[in-house]
Design a protein around this motif. Structure first.
Motif, PDB file in Angstrom:
ATOM      1  N   LYS A  73      32.798 -44.525  14.699  1.00 46.55           N
ATOM      2  CA  LYS A  73      33.248 -45.471  15.724  1.00 46.55           C
ATOM      3  C   LYS A  73      33.788 -44.712  16.940  1.00 46.55           C
ATOM      4  O   LYS A  73      33.704 -45.207  18.057  1.00 46.55           O
ATOM      5  N   SER A  74      34.328 -43.497  16.709  1.00 42.85           N
ATOM      6  CA  SER A  74      34.805 -42.669  17.820  1.00 42.85           C
ATOM      7  C   SER A  74      33.933 -41.424  17.916  1.00 42.85           C
ATOM      8  O   SER A  74      32.868 -41.370  17.331  1.00 42.85           O
ATOM      9  N   LEU A  75      34.423 -40.418  18.636  1.00 39.10           N
ATOM     10  CA  LEU A  75      33.741 -39.129  18.654  1.00 39.10           C
ATOM     11  C   LEU A  75      33.946 -38.447  17.305  1.00 39.10           C
ATOM     12  O   LEU A  75      34.934 -38.699  16.617  1.00 39.10           O
ATOM     13  N   LEU A  76      33.032 -37.552  16.974  1.00 38.64           N
ATOM     14  CA  LEU A  76      33.155 -36.832  15.711  1.00 38.64           C
ATOM     15  C   LEU A  76      34.436 -35.994  15.703  1.00 38.64           C
ATOM     16  O   LEU A  76      34.721 -35.269  16.662  1.00 38.64           O
ATOM     17  N   MET A 102      27.587 -40.956  17.314  1.00 39.26           N
ATOM     18  CA  MET A 102      28.972 -41.070  17.740  1.00 39.26           C
ATOM     19  C   MET A 102      29.190 -42.341  18.559  1.00 39.26           C
ATOM     20  O   MET A 102      28.288 -42.807  19.251  1.00 39.26           O
ATOM     21  N   GLU A 103      30.399 -42.842  18.485  1.00 41.53           N
ATOM     22  CA  GLU A 103      30.820 -44.022  19.244  1.00 41.53           C
ATOM     23  C   GLU A 103      29.868 -45.199  19.047  1.00 41.53           C
ATOM     24  O   GLU A 103      29.394 -45.809  20.008  1.00 41.53           O
ATOM     25  N   CYS A 104      29.589 -45.472  17.780  1.00 38.67           N
ATOM     26  CA  CYS A 104      28.785 -46.648  17.423  1.00 38.67           C
ATOM     27  C   CYS A 104      29.599 -47.523  16.469  1.00 38.67           C
ATOM     28  O   CYS A 104      30.304 -47.008  15.614  1.00 38.67           O
ATOM     29  N   THR A 105      29.471 -48.829  16.622  1.00 40.97           N
ATOM     30  CA  THR A 105      30.177 -49.763  15.748  1.00 40.97           C
ATOM     31  C   THR A 105      29.156 -50.611  15.006  1.00 40.97           C
ATOM     32  O   THR A 105      28.200 -51.106  15.608  1.00 40.97           O
ATOM     33  N   VAL A 106      29.355 -50.751  13.697  1.00 41.13           N
ATOM     34  CA  VAL A 106      28.469 -51.580  12.886  1.00 41.13           C
ATOM     35  C   VAL A 106      29.023 -52.999  12.851  1.00 41.13           C
ATOM     36  O   VAL A 106      30.220 -53.192  12.637  1.00 41.13           O
ATOM     37  N   VAL A 107      28.166 -53.979  13.082  1.00 41.88           N
ATOM     38  CA  VAL A 107      28.639 -55.371  13.067  1.00 41.88           C
ATOM     39  C   VAL A 107      28.175 -56.144  11.838  1.00 41.88           C
ATOM     40  O   VAL A 107      28.752 -57.171  11.507  1.00 41.88           O
ATOM     41  N   ARG A 108      27.128 -55.689  11.184  1.00 33.69           N
ATOM     42  CA  ARG A 108      26.795 -56.307   9.904  1.00 33.69           C
ATOM     43  C   ARG A 108      25.936 -55.400   9.046  1.00 33.69           C
ATOM     44  O   ARG A 108      25.250 -54.517   9.545  1.00 33.69           O
ATOM     45  N   LEU A 109      26.029 -55.629   7.730  1.00 32.36           N
ATOM     46  CA  LEU A 109      25.162 -54.918   6.803  1.00 32.36           C
ATOM     47  C   LEU A 109      23.905 -55.758   6.606  1.00 32.36           C
ATOM     48  O   LEU A 109      23.949 -56.988   6.657  1.00 32.36           O
ATOM     49  N   GLY A 159      16.932 -58.659  -0.405  1.00 36.08           N
ATOM     50  CA  GLY A 159      17.273 -59.334  -1.655  1.00 36.08           C
ATOM     51  C   GLY A 159      18.730 -59.083  -1.970  1.00 36.08           C
ATOM     52  O   GLY A 159      19.597 -59.258  -1.117  1.00 36.08           O
ATOM     53  N   ASP A 160      19.011 -58.596  -3.182  1.00 37.24           N
ATOM     54  CA  ASP A 160      20.389 -58.292  -3.560  1.00 37.24           C
ATOM     55  C   ASP A 160      20.852 -56.935  -3.046  1.00 37.24           C
ATOM     56  O   ASP A 160      22.038 -56.661  -2.995  1.00 37.24           O
ATOM     57  N   ARG A 161      19.870 -56.094  -2.741  1.00 35.31           N
ATOM     58  CA  ARG A 161      20.173 -54.708  -2.380  1.00 35.31           C
ATOM     59  C   ARG A 161      20.618 -54.589  -0.932  1.00 35.31           C
ATOM     60  O   ARG A 161      20.141 -55.314  -0.071  1.00 35.31           O
ATOM     61  N   VAL A 162      21.427 -53.594  -0.666  1.00 35.94           N
ATOM     62  CA  VAL A 162      21.750 -53.304   0.720  1.00 35.94           C
ATOM     63  C   VAL A 162      20.551 -52.575   1.333  1.00 35.94           C
ATOM     64  O   VAL A 162      19.838 -51.832   0.643  1.00 35.94           O
ATOM     65  N   ALA A 163      20.290 -52.811   2.616  1.00 35.46           N
ATOM     66  CA  ALA A 163      19.076 -52.256   3.222  1.00 35.46           C
ATOM     67  C   ALA A 163      19.370 -51.527   4.527  1.00 35.46           C
ATOM     68  O   ALA A 163      18.457 -51.048   5.187  1.00 35.46           O
ATOM     69  N   GLY A 164      20.634 -51.452   4.891  1.00 36.01           N
ATOM     70  CA  GLY A 164      20.968 -50.760   6.136  1.00 36.01           C
ATOM     71  C   GLY A 164      22.079 -51.472   6.874  1.00 36.01           C
ATOM     72  O   GLY A 164      22.839 -52.245   6.285  1.00 36.01           O
ATOM     73  N   ALA A 165      22.164 -51.183   8.170  1.00 34.98           N
ATOM     74  CA  ALA A 165      23.250 -51.741   8.962  1.00 34.98           C
ATOM     75  C   ALA A 165      22.779 -51.970  10.387  1.00 34.98           C
ATOM     76  O   ALA A 165      21.826 -51.335  10.853  1.00 34.98           O
ATOM     77  N   PHE A 166      23.465 -52.876  11.053  1.00 36.11           N
ATOM     78  CA  PHE A 166      23.127 -53.182  12.433  1.00 36.11           C
ATOM     79  C   PHE A 166      24.384 -53.030  13.283  1.00 36.11           C
ATOM     80  O   PHE A 166      25.470 -53.430  12.882  1.00 36.11           O
ATOM     81  N   GLY A 167      24.215 -52.439  14.460  1.00 35.20           N
ATOM     82  CA  GLY A 167      25.389 -52.245  15.312  1.00 35.20           C
ATOM     83  C   GLY A 167      25.015 -51.905  16.739  1.00 35.20           C
ATOM     84  O   GLY A 167      23.861 -52.082  17.148  1.00 35.20           O
ATOM     85  N   TYR A 168      25.999 -51.435  17.476  1.00 32.78           N
ATOM     86  CA  TYR A 168      25.767 -51.109  18.893  1.00 32.78           C
ATOM     87  C   TYR A 168      26.434 -49.776  19.222  1.00 32.78           C
ATOM     88  O   TYR A 168      27.362 -49.356  18.541  1.00 32.78           O
ATOM     89  N   ASP A 169      25.915 -49.114  20.264  1.00 30.56           N
ATOM     90  CA  ASP A 169      26.621 -47.918  20.741  1.00 30.56           C
ATOM     91  C   ASP A 169      27.542 -48.325  21.886  1.00 30.56           C
ATOM     92  O   ASP A 169      27.210 -49.186  22.700  1.00 30.56           O
ATOM     93  N   ARG A 170      28.697 -47.709  21.918  1.00 33.73           N
ATOM     94  CA  ARG A 170      29.701 -48.099  22.910  1.00 33.73           C
ATOM     95  C   ARG A 170      29.261 -47.687  24.311  1.00 33.73           C
ATOM     96  O   ARG A 170      29.484 -48.401  25.278  1.00 33.73           O
ATOM     97  N   GLU A 171      28.655 -46.499  24.369  1.00 29.17           N
ATOM     98  CA  GLU A 171      28.355 -45.905  25.661  1.00 29.17           C
ATOM     99  C   GLU A 171      27.513 -46.824  26.539  1.00 29.17           C
ATOM    100  O   GLU A 171      27.835 -47.061  27.698  1.00 29.17           O
ATOM    101  N   HIS A 211      35.885 -53.316   5.125  1.00 26.67           N
ATOM    102  CA  HIS A 211      36.319 -54.402   4.242  1.00 26.67           C
ATOM    103  C   HIS A 211      35.531 -55.676   4.561  1.00 26.67           C
ATOM    104  O   HIS A 211      35.019 -56.361   3.677  1.00 26.67           O
ATOM    105  N   ALA A 212      35.457 -55.991   5.858  1.00 31.81           N
ATOM    106  CA  ALA A 212      34.809 -57.240   6.273  1.00 31.81           C
ATOM    107  C   ALA A 212      33.291 -57.177   6.086  1.00 31.81           C
ATOM    108  O   ALA A 212      32.663 -58.157   5.662  1.00 31.81           O
ATOM    109  N   LEU A 213      32.696 -56.025   6.383  1.00 30.96           N
ATOM    110  CA  LEU A 213      31.243 -55.888   6.209  1.00 30.96           C
ATOM    111  C   LEU A 213      30.867 -56.069   4.742  1.00 30.96           C
ATOM    112  O   LEU A 213      29.890 -56.751   4.408  1.00 30.96           O
ATOM    113  N   ALA A 214      31.641 -55.446   3.861  1.00 30.03           N
ATOM    114  CA  ALA A 214      31.371 -55.548   2.427  1.00 30.03           C
ATOM    115  C   ALA A 214      31.535 -56.992   1.956  1.00 30.03           C
ATOM    116  O   ALA A 214      30.710 -57.525   1.211  1.00 30.03           O
TER     117      ALA A 214
END
Lengths: 278, 605
Positions: free
Chosen positions: B39-42, B157-164, B168-180, B217-220
């Motif tokens: 979410k921030s710089l490394l 770096m500086e990316c936020t995930v907004v949903r998983l 099916g039942d399995r997790v398949a990745g994540a979706f988000g945006y870069d701040r920059e 917590h919220a994504l899970a």
């Protein structure tokens, strides 16, 4: 249980707070004006905001207040707000500073306070700059390479005094203020030839690490451009962690380069001890 | 619909603090293609703030220490609500994880014979915390970062995930945006490790930065995973209280480990006044013995300032409430007094607590080698989080793992200081290992593009709404923090928490109508608007779980149920999203301890 021994110190518990320290101006109250650079990669300008100020405030508090009340989209990086993460680097009244550690009581609030992004890096938006170059540079430096473990259980033995020497460099919070102020980078834009004070400190920490056996001296001379540093000590002056960058890190590295490349007796010794200089 | 980039990985790590980096290093070492989203710089994550040290029973300073003592200490500190398998693995594996850091370049302080030095800390029977002055977290994250960058990780770096995303039942990745730039990204991955840290931003007074909005917590929760122990929020006893701009900033427990004592305005060392029954046998009952413990006398018991954080925080609240607090509503923490015992005390303090010295000097004009500090409790750490399998760290959603603060189990009802840094090493490694293995054994995932489109629509909605004037994202966040602090803080009761639930409900409505101005490039107003969702989910989970636990235990103190109730020792409270979208609670019985672990606890009593 009352601590009798301690009582004298605490006879007036509030006392320490009431006494103004001699080296600071009185705490500010009322309102102050901040001229903040707003813009993007192509253009920008200083925009004035007036906000209220109170005891103990730092520049980052004022920025946050302005962001919450007047300019929701004002871009600023920050994290720990305690001088430990090195995110909120900026130029306050022209001086490279961590905004979270710059007290308003140390500034002249009768005049507008200017807050600008670091100028040695490309601007992204408002106070946020593109510092990605630093991450690339770090990866170009040979990583830590330990000697074989000292004990059968795979651990090492080190003296505290040997550890202490390097811990000064390992305090670095990677705020890049030293990179910002370095004229080789800031004025001459030699980012492709010179790694800057931050990474000379990083290289020094590795070179002087009690366990490390890699040799970074040839790379320091050729690839990392240590020769471009002409010891003006501007980096040391702005380091918020008070690392003695020039004297303790850069000069000893320069000496190693000199010893390896320019000292004829040293060269002969090395040739006869069959150690390559390349 | 807005465009997005699609990126493919075997294992996607969300979060780049200690747990995330350790997981990434492990997964990469197993040959996985690893992406790390931060979410921030490394290198800026909150691990940097950890000061005191990393707990590991290496027995370098006291040879009586071993994993059994560490296990028993952790379980006692957690009031036996811990996932005992995690407590066992943690105690057994922490020493190897610390030594491994040394092999990667970390430099800890040394014993006279050149080994890693260990210091005293609250709730640990023997000196156990490997440390570097009071900047251990910086040393750890920098070591992991500098090791990790040579391991072929792709770092976002500086990316936020907004949903998983799920297949099916399995997790398949994540979706988000870069701040920059505000561009959207879809990370497709066969396994996802959540390492997003804590939730401190749900409270007004906190040691946490803007990032800690409970995203993991919220994504899970939204992805259908179970959360557990959400009622247990750790209020660290010693945060700064003055000046107002630094209120909540952490003052390391290391100050007390080095001999710092707590005093009320009358100069009374109040921690001697109330020592809990289960710690009485191992706590000093006079000042002389407490000091002897600090300087390493193995026959001495530890001073009461080093009792567990929940107890110390409540004792401070009691002093303040009963009118014996310091001028700014805290108590005094004094380390300067050791000058009466040590000839070179100021120098010793600056050496052992350099960043505390610096922090008080710079921000509060206090010289801690000469004057007492003013301190009070601050929201610090979340014991609760994603319910995971103790060995693999996988959640109840296949392919979704969690490690570090966002995962729950190790700490039970209260975490011991120093156990979080060891937690993130031990379980970061395990999560990375098992996630990589999971990815190796499973076929590729498919993601539904409609999910991405829905996420984009939701994320951009705040730009399209008409401004509702004074109630912007920051004002909503402020209001939430204020009432969570007042109504669901250190001292809780039924009526307050019912009111909190009503207000959360109302704020959720306001958050769904919040408008932002400007555009998508590095726009903190927009980012704050998107974070609100997570903060509201987490706040509701904390409040509901705290209502359900009608007793006081560990970090949860209910003034309407001030005693421990043995009935509540038998289960954890689980929170999940019901099929109707509403939050459901469940009491989950704690499995019985295996005989050998039960024997360890009995033996260490």
């Amino acid at each position: 249980m009352v601590s009798e021994v301690l009582k004298p110190d605490l006879a007036e518990p509030g006392r320490v707070q009431e006494k103004a320290p001699p080296d600071r101006k009185p705490e500010p109250t009322g309102r102050a004006t901040f001229k903040i650079w707003r813009g993007d990669a192509t253009r920008g300008e200083l925009v004035a905001y007036t906000t209220h100020v109170s005891e103990g405030m730092v520049v980052l508090d004022a920025i946050h207040q302005i962001q919450a009340e007047q300019a929701n989209d004002l871009a600023v990086r920050w994290n720990c707000k305690a001088g430990k993460c090195g995110s909120c680097s900026a130029e306050v009244n022209g001086m490279p500073k961590l905004m979270c550690m710059t007290r308003l009581s140390d500034l002249d609030l009768t005049k507008p306070v200017t807050v600008e992004p670091m100028r040695a890096f490309p601007p992204l938006r408002d106070l946020v700059t593109d510092v990605s170059w630093n991450f690339e540079v770090k990866r170009s430096i040979a990583p830590f390479t330990p000697r074989p473990p000292d004990a059968p259980d795979g651990t090492w033995r080190m003296a505290q005094s040997d550890v202490d020497r390097v811990q000064e460099f390992r305090k670095c919070i990677e705020c890049y203020l030293c990179q910002d102020v370095c004229h080789v980078l800031r004025d001459h834009q030699m980012h492709d030839r010179f790694i800057g004070p931050r990474f000379l400190v990083y290289a020094a920490a590795l070179e002087m690490h009690p366990l490390d056996v890699a040799d970074r001296v040839p790379a320091l001379k050729e690839k990392h451009g240590i020769g471009y540093c002409n010891i003006t000590k501007c980096c040391t002056a702005v380091c918020p962690e008070n690392i003695t960058i020039t004297d303790n890190a850069i000069i000893p590295l320069k000496e190693r380069v000199v010893d390896e490349y320019f000292d004829p007796i040293g060269r002969l010794v090395k040739i006869f001890s069959r150690k390559s200089v390349r | 619909m807005a465009q997005y980039d699609t990126l493919d990985h075997d294992v996607l790590i969300i979060g780049a603090g200690g747990a995330g980096l350790r997981a990434a290093i492990e997964a990469a070492s197993m040959g996985a293609r690893v992406g790390v989203v931060c979410k921030s710089l490394l290198g800026k994550a909150h691990t940097v703030m950890a000061e005191g040290g990393v707990a590991a029973a290496m027995a370098n300073v006291d040879d009586r220490d071993n994993w059994r003592v560490h296990f028993a200490d952790t379980m006692r500190g957690g009031q036996y609500l811990n996932n005992w398998r995690m407590a066992e693995l943690h105690a057994k594996e922490a020493p190897a994880r610390v030594r491994e850091l040394e092999a990667w370049g970390a430099l800890f302080d040394r014993t006279p014979d050149g080994r890693i030095l260990q210091r005293n800390f609250g709730g640990h029977r023997y000196p156990r915390l490997a440390h570097v002055g009071d900047r251990t977290g910086l040393e750890m994250i920098r070591t992991l970062q500098d090791h990790g960058i040579h391991r072929g990780l792709d770092v976002y770096m500086e990316c936020t995930v907004v949903r998983l995303l799920k297949d099916g039942d399995r997790v398949a990745g994540a979706f988000g945006y870069d701040r920059e730039r505000g561009r959207f990204r879809l990370w497709r991955a066969k396994a996802v490790v959540l390492a997003t840290g804590g939730i401190g931003k749900s409270f007004r007074i906190t040691s946490n930065s803007w990032e800690y909005t409970g995203d993991g917590h919220a994504l899970a929760y939204d992805a259908g995973a179970e959360l557990v122990d959400m009622e247990f929020v750790q209020f660290h006893p010693t945060g700064m209280v003055w000046p107002p701009s630094v209120r909540g900033l952490l003052v390391t427990e290391g100050v007390r480990g080095e001999g710092g004592i707590l005093l009320n305005r009358e100069g009374r060392r109040f921690m001697f006044d109330d020592i809990p029954e289960n710690y009485r046998a191992q706590t000093a009952d006079n000042e002389e013995e407490g000091w002897r413990y600090v300087i390493g006398d193995k026959t001495a018991r530890r001073p009461p300032e080093l009792l567990t954080r929940d107890h110390v925080a409540r004792s401070i609240v009691r002093e303040v409430r009963e009118g014996r607090g310091s001028p700014h509503g805290g108590v005094f923490l004094d380390i300067a007094w050791i000058k009466r015992r040590l000839p070179n005390a100021p120098e010793h303090i600056r050496k052992k607590l350099p960043s505390m010295y610096h922090q008080f000097k710079e921000l509060a004009d206090i010289d801690i080698t000469a004057q007492p500090m003013e301190v009070g409790p601050t929201t610090h750490y979340m014991m609760g989080g994603v319910r995971v399998d103790g060995d693999s760290q996988m959640s109840t959603v296949p392919g979704l793992f969690a490690a570090g603060e966002v995962a729950a189990g190790l700490h039970g009802a209260n975490r011991l200081g120093g156990n979080s840094l060891s937690d993130l090493l031990v379980f970061g490694k395990r999560a990375g290992e098992f996630a990589a293995r999971f990815a190796q054994e499973r076929p590729a995932v498919r993601v539904d593009e409609r999910e991405a489109d829905a996420a984009i629509h939701e994320a951009l909605a705040p730009f399209e709404r008409p401004s509702n004037g004074a109630h912007g994202p920051y004002q909503i966040q402020d209001e939430l923090q204020d009432f969570m602090q007042d109504l669901v803080g250190i001292v809780r009761n039924e009526a307050d928490m019912r009111r909190a639930l009503e207000r959360i409900d109302r704020l959720r409505g306001e958050a769904s109508r919040v408008a932002v101005s400007g555009h998508r490039e590095y726009n903190p107003g927009w980012h704050t608007a998107l974070d609100l969702r997570c903060m509201l989910i987490v706040s509701e989970a904390i409040t509901r779980a705290a209502l359900e636990r009608k007793e006081s235990r560990g970090a949860q103190f209910r003034e309407d149920f001030p005693e421990k109730d043995p009935e509540y020792a038998r289960f954890n409270i689980v929170v999940r999203k019901g099929s109707d979208g509403r939050m459901e609670l469940d009491r989950r019985p704690i499995p019985a301890l295996p005989a050998e672990l039960a024997a360890v606890i009995e033996e260490m009593k």
